[in-house]
Design a protein around this motif. Structure first.
Motif, PDB file in Angstrom:
ATOM      1  N   ASP A 162       0.822  -1.219   0.000  1.00  0.00           N
ATOM      2  CA  ASP A 162       0.000   0.000   0.000  1.00  0.00           C
ATOM      3  C   ASP A 162       0.853   1.266   0.000  1.00  0.00           C
ATOM      4  OD1 ASP A 162      -2.368  -1.502   0.075  1.00  0.00           O
ATOM      5  OD2 ASP A 162      -2.210  -1.710   2.251  1.00  0.00           O
ATOM      6  N   SER A 163       2.042   1.214  -0.560  1.00  0.00           N
ATOM      7  CA  SER A 163       2.947   2.357  -0.536  1.00  0.00           C
ATOM      8  C   SER A 163       2.791   3.212  -1.790  1.00  0.00           C
ATOM      9  CB  SER A 163       4.390   1.863  -0.405  1.00  0.00           C
ATOM     10  OG  SER A 163       4.801   1.239  -1.608  1.00  0.00           O
ATOM     11  N   PHE A 164       3.801   3.973  -2.065  1.00  0.00           N
ATOM     12  CA  PHE A 164       3.822   4.904  -3.192  1.00  0.00           C
ATOM     13  C   PHE A 164       3.892   4.221  -4.555  1.00  0.00           C
ATOM     14  CE2 PHE A 164       8.160   3.737  -2.601  1.00  0.00           C
ATOM     15  CZ  PHE A 164       8.740   3.824  -3.860  1.00  0.00           C
ATOM     16  N   ILE A 165       4.186   2.950  -4.600  1.00  0.00           N
ATOM     17  CA  ILE A 165       4.486   2.283  -5.867  1.00  0.00           C
ATOM     18  C   ILE A 165       3.376   2.439  -6.902  1.00  0.00           C
ATOM     19  CG2 ILE A 165       4.878   0.029  -6.951  1.00  0.00           C
ATOM     20  CD1 ILE A 165       6.617  -0.683  -4.590  1.00  0.00           C
ATOM     21  N   SER A 166       2.135   2.311  -6.491  1.00  0.00           N
ATOM     22  CA  SER A 166       1.042   2.436  -7.465  1.00  0.00           C
ATOM     23  C   SER A 166       0.879   3.868  -7.975  1.00  0.00           C
ATOM     24  CB  SER A 166      -0.269   1.945  -6.847  1.00  0.00           C
ATOM     25  OG  SER A 166      -0.637   2.774  -5.760  1.00  0.00           O
ATOM     26  N   SER A 167       1.442   4.842  -7.273  1.00  0.00           N
ATOM     27  CA  SER A 167       1.343   6.248  -7.671  1.00  0.00           C
ATOM     28  C   SER A 167       2.595   6.746  -8.377  1.00  0.00           C
ATOM     29  CB  SER A 167       1.106   7.123  -6.432  1.00  0.00           C
ATOM     30  OG  SER A 167      -0.064   6.726  -5.767  1.00  0.00           O
ATOM     31  N   TYR A 168       3.645   5.945  -8.371  1.00  0.00           N
ATOM     32  CA  TYR A 168       4.915   6.353  -8.964  1.00  0.00           C
ATOM     33  C   TYR A 168       4.860   6.183 -10.475  1.00  0.00           C
ATOM     34  CZ  TYR A 168       9.886   6.368 -10.109  1.00  0.00           C
ATOM     35  OH  TYR A 168      11.114   6.626 -10.674  1.00  0.00           O
ATOM     36  N   HIS A 169       5.215   7.251 -11.196  1.00  0.00           N
ATOM     37  CA  HIS A 169       5.196   7.238 -12.657  1.00  0.00           C
ATOM     38  C   HIS A 169       6.552   7.642 -13.220  1.00  0.00           C
ATOM     39  CE1 HIS A 169       0.872   6.707 -12.475  1.00  0.00           C
ATOM     40  NE2 HIS A 169       0.818   7.713 -11.629  1.00  0.00           N
ATOM     41  N   GLY A 170       7.594   7.307 -12.499  1.00  0.00           N
ATOM     42  CA  GLY A 170       8.932   7.706 -12.906  1.00  0.00           C
ATOM     43  C   GLY A 170       9.627   6.658 -13.755  1.00  0.00           C
ATOM     44  N   ARG A 171      10.927   6.824 -13.881  1.00  0.00           N
ATOM     45  CA  ARG A 171      11.706   5.985 -14.794  1.00  0.00           C
ATOM     46  C   ARG A 171      12.401   4.811 -14.141  1.00  0.00           C
ATOM     47  NH1 ARG A 171      15.430  11.009 -15.842  1.00  0.00           N
ATOM     48  NH2 ARG A 171      16.101  11.306 -13.710  1.00  0.00           N
ATOM     49  N   HIS A 172      12.289   4.688 -12.815  1.00  0.00           N
ATOM     50  CA  HIS A 172      13.003   3.621 -12.115  1.00  0.00           C
ATOM     51  C   HIS A 172      12.118   2.402 -11.861  1.00  0.00           C
ATOM     52  CE1 HIS A 172      16.240   6.425 -11.635  1.00  0.00           C
ATOM     53  NE2 HIS A 172      15.435   7.268 -11.023  1.00  0.00           N
ATOM     54  N   LYS A 173      12.756   1.257 -11.759  1.00  0.00           N
ATOM     55  CA  LYS A 173      12.049   0.014 -11.449  1.00  0.00           C
ATOM     56  C   LYS A 173      11.546   0.077 -10.011  1.00  0.00           C
ATOM     57  CE  LYS A 173      14.841  -2.889 -14.447  1.00  0.00           C
ATOM     58  NZ  LYS A 173      15.759  -4.028 -14.490  1.00  0.00           N
TER      59      LYS A 173
END
Length: 70
Positions: free
Chosen positions: A55-66
Motif C-alpha cells: 500500500d505504498s507509493f508504488i502504485s502512484s509512482y510514474h517515474g523511470r526507475h524500477k
C-alpha cells in the motif's frame, strides 16, 4: 512528522544512512519527476530500484526507475 525528526530517528539506528527530503505534490506525475530528479542530482552515476509495501507509493509512482513491492 517533520523531516528532521524522521531523519534523526533513522540515523540513530543507521548512522551512515543518507536521508533526503522530498515534499509531497498533488500530482503523482510531478511528484515522480521530483523524486527522479532528487535521486539523479544526489547520485548522478547510479541506477535505482525503489522498494515499497503493498500500500505504498508504488502504485502512484510514474517515474523511470524500477519498483518492487515487499
Amino acid at each position: 512528522m517533520i523531516f528532521i525528526t524522521r531523519e534523526k530517528m533513522l540515523k540513530s539506528a543507521f548512522p551512515d544512512l543518507i536521508v533526503l527530503p522530498l515534499r509531497d505534490h498533488p500530482s503523482d506525475e510531478a511528484w515522480s519527476v521530483q523524486l527522479d530528479g532528487l535521486l539523479q542530482d544526489t547520485f548522478p552515476n547510479e541506477r535505482f530500484q525503489l522498494y515499497g509495501s503493498q500500500d505504498s507509493f508504488i502504485s502512484s509512482y510514474h517515474g523511470r526507475h524500477k519498483t518492487s513491492s515487499l
